[in-house]
Design a protein around this motif. Structure first.
Motif, PDB file in Angstrom:
ATOM      1  N   LEU A  23      42.886  40.447  34.001  1.00 52.86           N
ATOM      2  CA  LEU A  23      43.327  39.261  34.737  1.00 52.86           C
ATOM      3  C   LEU A  23      44.704  38.770  34.278  1.00 52.86           C
ATOM      4  CD1 LEU A  23      40.018  37.167  34.669  1.00 52.86           C
ATOM      5  CD2 LEU A  23      40.697  38.931  36.292  1.00 52.86           C
ATOM      6  N   CYS A  34      43.211  37.779  40.103  1.00 52.35           N
ATOM      7  CA  CYS A  34      41.788  38.009  40.350  1.00 52.35           C
ATOM      8  C   CYS A  34      41.629  38.757  41.669  1.00 52.35           C
ATOM      9  CB  CYS A  34      41.012  36.700  40.351  1.00 52.35           C
ATOM     10  SG  CYS A  34      41.524  35.526  41.596  1.00 52.35           S
ATOM     11  N   THR A  57      35.698  38.078  39.170  1.00 50.32           N
ATOM     12  CA  THR A  57      37.028  37.923  38.580  1.00 50.32           C
ATOM     13  C   THR A  57      37.627  36.578  38.955  1.00 50.32           C
ATOM     14  OG1 THR A  57      38.090  39.132  40.399  1.00 50.32           O
ATOM     15  CG2 THR A  57      37.499  40.407  38.432  1.00 50.32           C
TER      16      THR A  57
END
Length: 93
Positions: A23, A34, A57
């Motif tokens: 990330l 993400c 994410t």
């Protein structure tokens, strides 16, 4: 889903979380990626571009951003262990 069509809660203990470092862009500070924008090789991208992986994410990026803001640090400097603890807790009802 059950036979009656009800969705059962997913146990977080059976989930696999991608590493937090995917990330974090290498050359940018205070930025988290993400979803389909994360940094992975082409073999992993095939499995991480699907909705559940994009969801987790995004969840991790949001929690990490909040943790960084609350602690007045950059997202790169948050405790990954604290993030790993916070993600399942955020899914509790």
């Amino acid at each position: 889903l059950t036979q009656s069509g009800l969705q059962l809660p997913v146990s977080c203990s059976s989930m696999v979380f991608p590493p937090y470092r995917i990330l974090l862009p290498k050359k940018l500070n205070n930025v988290l990626t993400c979803g389909r924008c994360v940094s992975v090789d082409r073999y992993v991208h095939a499995s991480i571009r699907v909705i559940p992986a994009c969801y987790i994410t995004g969840q991790a990026a949001g929690i990490a951003a909040a943790m960084a803001a609350n602690q007045n640090i950059t997202p790169r400097n948050i405790s990954v262990k604290d993030l790993q603890t916070a993600i399942p807790k955020s899914m509790e009802y």
